[in-house]
Design a protein around this motif. Structure first.
Motif, PDB file in Angstrom:
ATOM      1  N   ALA A  89       1.085  -1.311   0.021  1.00 38.66           N
ATOM      2  CA  ALA A  89       0.152  -0.289   0.111  1.00 38.66           C
ATOM      3  C   ALA A  89       0.752   1.467   0.395  1.00 38.66           C
ATOM      4  CB  ALA A  89      -1.367  -0.213   1.041  1.00 38.66           C
ATOM      5  N   LEU A  90       1.676   1.545   1.235  1.00 42.95           N
ATOM      6  CA  LEU A  90       2.992   2.212   1.056  1.00 42.95           C
ATOM      7  C   LEU A  90       3.290   2.586  -0.496  1.00 42.95           C
ATOM      8  CD1 LEU A  90       4.180   4.579   1.819  1.00 42.95           C
ATOM      9  CD2 LEU A  90       6.162   2.783   2.934  1.00 42.95           C
ATOM     10  N   LEU A  91       4.243   1.877  -1.426  1.00 41.29           N
ATOM     11  CA  LEU A  91       4.502   1.816  -2.501  1.00 41.29           C
ATOM     12  C   LEU A  91       3.087   1.977  -3.956  1.00 41.29           C
ATOM     13  CD1 LEU A  91       6.338   1.308  -4.294  1.00 41.29           C
ATOM     14  CD2 LEU A  91       5.546  -0.834  -4.835  1.00 41.29           C
ATOM     15  N   ALA A  92       2.070   1.676  -3.518  1.00 41.17           N
ATOM     16  CA  ALA A  92       1.382   1.981  -4.264  1.00 41.17           C
ATOM     17  C   ALA A  92       0.653   3.895  -3.817  1.00 41.17           C
ATOM     18  CB  ALA A  92       0.205   1.518  -4.307  1.00 41.17           C
ATOM     19  N   ALA A  93       0.635   4.200  -2.407  1.00 41.70           N
ATOM     20  CA  ALA A  93       0.609   5.211  -2.705  1.00 41.70           C
ATOM     21  C   ALA A  93       1.846   6.324  -2.822  1.00 41.70           C
ATOM     22  CB  ALA A  93       0.445   5.654  -1.267  1.00 41.70           C
TER      23      ALA A  93
END
Length: 171
Positions: A89-93
């Motif tokens: 999720a952090l990478l996508a955000a």
């Protein structure tokens, strides 16, 4: 095959992200064009109608670009990162939010202005849009990456697979 599927899901995500602001900006420009047309200012109405078209096409193009970049980043990410929901999720955000933030800063600092030249409400809108895009990308990262989608073999056996059981994502 897996990379193409993930990038395709990212592009579909980008269409959703780009459609909302594109539609809102397009409708607002068309309403303003109608008001000027009724007032007798045809030149201004025509310019606003063209602005509506540019807003819709530009918003959709920006959304697809952000979504494709997010899908590509998730497709190229190592498996150990994809099986950890918080890191995925952090990478996508970060991948989805960084271009939106950069575009916001560039639009506010063009023509010799600085960020301090604008009222705080503009900054709230820009950073709210960035936060919304990043949070939606984080929430949809499992779907974009294809984590948790059952394979054909799993469907035939009647069992589900996914990140919740610690298994790597499927193609």
């Amino acid at each position: 095959m897996r990379t193409r599927a993930v990038v395709g899901r990212g592009a579909r995500f980008g269409l959703l992200v780009g459609a909302w602001p594109a539609g809102i900006a397009g409708v607002l420009c068309l309403v303003a064009a109608f008001v000027f047309l009724v007032g007798g200012l045809r030149g201004t109405a025509y310019a606003l109608a063209l602005a509506a078209g540019r807003a819709v096409l530009g918003g959709l193009a920006a959304g697809v670009t952000v979504g494709t970049a997010t899908g590509l980043a998730l497709a190229l990410a190592p498996r150990w990162l994809l099986v950890r929901p918080s890191l995925r999720a952090l990478l996508a955000a970060l991948v989805a939010g960084a271009p939106v933030a950069g575009l916001g800063v560039l639009s506010l600092t063009g023509d010799g202005y600085t960020l301090a030249s604008y009222p705080p409400s503009i900054h709230v809108v820009v950073w709210s849009a960035t936060s919304v895009v990043a949070l939606v990308a984080a929430a949809r990262s499992e779907e974009i990456a294809g984590c948790g989608l059952p394979t054909t073999r799993d469907r035939a056996r009647g069992r589900a697979t996914g990140v919740a059981r610690g298994e790597p994502p499927v193609a």
